[in-house]
Design an enzyme around this catalytic site. Structure first.
Site, PDB file in Angstrom:
ATOM      1  N   GLU A 258      -0.292  -7.724  -0.903  1.00  0.00           N
ATOM      2  CA  GLU A 258       0.817  -8.319   0.751  1.00  0.00           C
ATOM      3  C   GLU A 258       0.743  -7.963   1.815  1.00  0.00           C
ATOM      4  O   GLU A 258       0.937  -7.630   3.357  1.00  0.00           O
ATOM      5  CB  GLU A 258       2.001  -8.955  -0.216  1.00  0.00           C
ATOM      6  CG  GLU A 258       2.138 -10.301  -0.400  1.00  0.00           C
ATOM      7  CD  GLU A 258       3.307 -11.048  -0.777  1.00  0.00           C
ATOM      8  OE1 GLU A 258       4.220 -10.539   0.011  1.00  0.00           O
ATOM      9  OE2 GLU A 258       3.907 -10.813  -1.761  1.00  0.00           O
TER      10      GLU A 258
ATOM     11  N   GLU B 149      12.342  -9.069  -6.684  1.00  0.00           N
ATOM     12  CA  GLU B 149      12.174 -10.352  -5.316  1.00  0.00           C
ATOM     13  C   GLU B 149      10.734 -11.111  -6.359  1.00  0.00           C
ATOM     14  O   GLU B 149      10.983 -11.756  -6.365  1.00  0.00           O
ATOM     15  CB  GLU B 149      11.599 -10.605  -4.340  1.00  0.00           C
ATOM     16  CG  GLU B 149      11.400 -12.087  -3.348  1.00  0.00           C
ATOM     17  CD  GLU B 149      11.254 -11.269  -1.707  1.00  0.00           C
ATOM     18  OE1 GLU B 149      10.179 -12.421  -1.872  1.00  0.00           O
ATOM     19  OE2 GLU B 149      11.430 -10.691  -0.656  1.00  0.00           O
ATOM     20  N   HIS B 150       9.416 -10.703  -6.358  1.00  0.00           N
ATOM     21  CA  HIS B 150       8.609 -10.710  -7.308  1.00  0.00           C
ATOM     22  C   HIS B 150       8.437 -10.608  -8.250  1.00  0.00           C
ATOM     23  O   HIS B 150       7.910 -11.584  -9.145  1.00  0.00           O
ATOM     24  CB  HIS B 150       7.517  -9.316  -6.291  1.00  0.00           C
ATOM     25  CG  HIS B 150       6.913 -10.237  -4.944  1.00  0.00           C
ATOM     26  ND1 HIS B 150       7.166  -9.508  -4.027  1.00  0.00           N
ATOM     27  CD2 HIS B 150       5.605 -10.631  -4.755  1.00  0.00           C
ATOM     28  CE1 HIS B 150       6.571  -9.957  -2.698  1.00  0.00           C
ATOM     29  NE2 HIS B 150       5.437 -10.476  -2.993  1.00  0.00           N
TER      30      HIS B 150
END
Length: 478
Positions: free
Chosen positions: A169, A92-93
């Site tokens: 994160e 996703e990143h």
């Protein structure tokens, strides 16, 4: 072969939309002359088309000047192993770090020049890449999404850079105690199965993932039959299908060596996990039983039951006049800072529970009254409770579809979960069919005398012993 087409939802909606019906016009003007039932019938239909490779296209045309279009994929942390847990989140990143055609800077410029918003998320069973933009820019948005999903560059330098971002994160998420608590709840409830994996994955996996791991994950899971191209807003379905044929016809539907990934059976285990930290100001606690799967007919009575319990926060007005009995008790007895009844449904299982935040001296009382609320659902729920719960649930279902992005997300998830978009009129009819007897029977099936899973974080010395919580899952009555 010609693509097969079927229509989902009320054909009345499309007819009204074309004719500029007084029903829709009065809705837009905010007039109160239209009933709730009429407004549901006037909702636009969701149209569904399948390409030859199995990719599905679903859209709802609302006539807005903006639209949201995205790709929903049946892939998430449940499809990962202990070794590669967190791969979907890492990908996703990587998605916005450039494609083979557009480097990162060029991709960002393309999105910015359209005034668009490009985003993504990963859950336990789904991954989504979507873009909100002006309706006239739909072709460019679909082109960019196809590149992001099919042609991500995955440069080694970008991977190393994102590795640091992901690790930061993970550190930040440790401070979000609600997420920590609910992740621990999944870990203990579904221990020993992939459903217990965290979406973000452990830091050890983030440090060791390689480019080949990402490539293998894409090749294994990004297949056309597991994808849905969904759109909502000012979109034309035929145009969207044409764009899908141009950009997604090449997506493979075959697996190497016919190694089709199969979900391993999910096993719920009544258990507990405690992470005591007396330095924290508040205790975060979740208790849950195994709930219904997404496609189960039991899902609607359980949603009504959760609406009866409701939710509460210190910032709410109303005090002791709140409709939820548990909320009134929370105010009068100062039981907690907040609580929320939840039901997380998956393809073959679910979690039905209550999450609450309280101080260290009220844990025992709040746990007692939470379980008491469950027992009331199983034994003594009344007609007035059910009517109130049904009204709250209807308002919630309609209220959450308050823009093209939540509507698009709803379409994508529905097609993956049910194979079709369930229209609001059908939800409304299924909610109306719920009776107090049905709520008591279904809640007894899932809650009464069942072993719960419990997760607790913070100053939790007062949390009762597991055997005591288990014994509160039934009543001795004569």
């Amino acid at each position: 072969m010609a693509a097969s087409v079927c229509r989902v939802g009320s054909t009345v909606g499309r007819t009204l939309a074309k004719s500029r019906s007084p029903i829709l016009l009065s809705l837009r003007r905010g007039q109160a002359s239209v009933s709730y039932a009429q407004s549901l019938l006037g909702a636009p239909e969701t149209r569904l088309t399948s390409l030859d490779n199995g990719l599905r296209i679903a859209s709802e045309e609302t006539g807005h000047a903006t639209c949201t279009v995205g790709l929903w994929i049946s892939a998430g942390s449940r499809y990962e192993s202990e070794k590669n847990n967190g791969t979907g989140f890492f990908l996703e990143h990587m998605a916005f770090k450039g494609t083979k055609k557009h480097p990162q800077t060029a991709l960002e410029q393309q999105v910015e020049s359209m005034g668009a918003h490009l985003s993504a998320y990963t859950s336990r069973e789904h991954t989504a890449y979507y873009m909100k933009t002006l309706a006239k820019d739909l072709p460019k948005a679909v082109e960019l999404l196809s590149e992001v999903v099919q042609s991500c560059s995955l440069n080694e330098a970008d991977i190393e850079q994102q590795r640091g971002v992901v690790l930061r994160e993970l550190e930040e998420v440790e401070g979000n105690l609600q997420e920590v608590c609910l992740d621990l709840l999944h870990a203990t409830a579904f221990q020993g199965t992939p459903m217990g994996h965290s979406v973000l994955g452990p830091s050890s996996a983030a440090r060791s993932l390689t480019r080949q791991d990402l490539v293998d994950y894409i090749n294994s899971h990004y297949k056309a039959p597991r994808m849905v191209l969904a759109a909502a807003g000012g979109v034309n379905h035929e145009e969207l299908v044409g764009l899908a044929k141009s950009h997604f016809s090449g997506v493979s539907f075959e697996y190497e060596g016919d190694a089709v990934p199969v979900l391993s059976p999910c096993r719920f285990t009544g258990s507990e996990i405690r992470m005591r930290d007396d330095a924290l100001p508040l205790a975060h606690i979740a208790i849950a039983v195994e709930g219904a799967k997404a496609a189960s007919p039991d899902i609607v009575p359980l949603m009504v039951a959760n609406a009866i319990i409701g939710s509460y926060d210190l910032t709410y007005g109303g005090g002791k006049h709140l409709s939820s009995r548990l909320a009134r008790l929370a105010v009068e007895e100062n039981l907690c800072h907040s609580f929320q009844a939840f039901h997380s449904s998956y393809s073959d299982t679910g979690l039905l529970g209550i999450y609450f935040v309280t101080d260290k001296n009220n844990i025992d009382d709040m746990m007692h009254w939470s379980q008491n609320a469950w027992m009331n659902l199983c034994t003594t729920v009344t007609e007035s409770d059910v009517v109130r719960g049904k009204m709250a649930l209807k308002a919630s279902l309609v209220g959450q579809l308050n823009g093209t992005t939540p509507i698009c997300d709803d379409i994508g998830r529905h097609i993956l979960n049910y194979g079709r978009r369930i229209p609001l009129a059908e939800w409304d009819a299924r909610i109306d069919a719920v009776t107090p007897r049905m709520v008591r029977d279904i809640c007894s099936k899932y809650i009464y005398d069942k072993c719960p899973a419990v997760a607790a974080v913070g100053p939790i010395e007062q949390l009762p012993d597991y055997n005591r919580m288990r014994s509160a899952m039934y009543w001795l009555r004569f």
